[in-house]
Design a protein around this motif. Sequence first.
Motif: not given
Length: 171
Positions: A45-50, A127-137
């Motif tokens: 996951s791109p959110y993984s601290p590792v 791209v999911p699983n590579i980059f985290p989603a981007v918050k807009i609003g």
Amino acid sequence: MWQRLLDFWTESNRPKSMQEQLFNQFTVTWSRLVGKGYMPTFEVSPYSPVAKFLYDMTTTFHRETFKNFKASLKAHIDFDRIRDCGPRGKRPILVVGAAGVLSGRLRKFVSRTEVIEVEHILASCAVPNIFPAVKIGDDAYWDGLFADNPPIAALCRPIYVGGATFPRKSG
């Protein structure tokens, strides 16, 4: 205009140092071997601290514009100037698509009605699983092709591109 586009690809995205070249070669080679079935794919996951730690460690000596896509975009596009101009009612019109993470629906950011920000571009490229989603609003977005492949409907309207662009019916 063309020079800025060339600079974006040749100055920011092309590996220059030995560390960047090795990182790029490893990534490309590994991806090709995975695609051919010779190497396993690792779902991280791109959110993984590792994953974040490993990326930071392997890119420590890389230029900021090579390892950080947002920095690369900002180095070549003056988003403050775009924001100051406001929505652009005349051609050319830029349409950027991104999918809502929770809804799965495509959102089209259209320069005719709103200012295109760096976050719109980042979301469209996330791209999911590579980059985290981007918050807009209040929402989070990622690559729009997952909701509408390809998102060209808004580009094919005479109001955006002009009536003379479309072929005329004969007969």
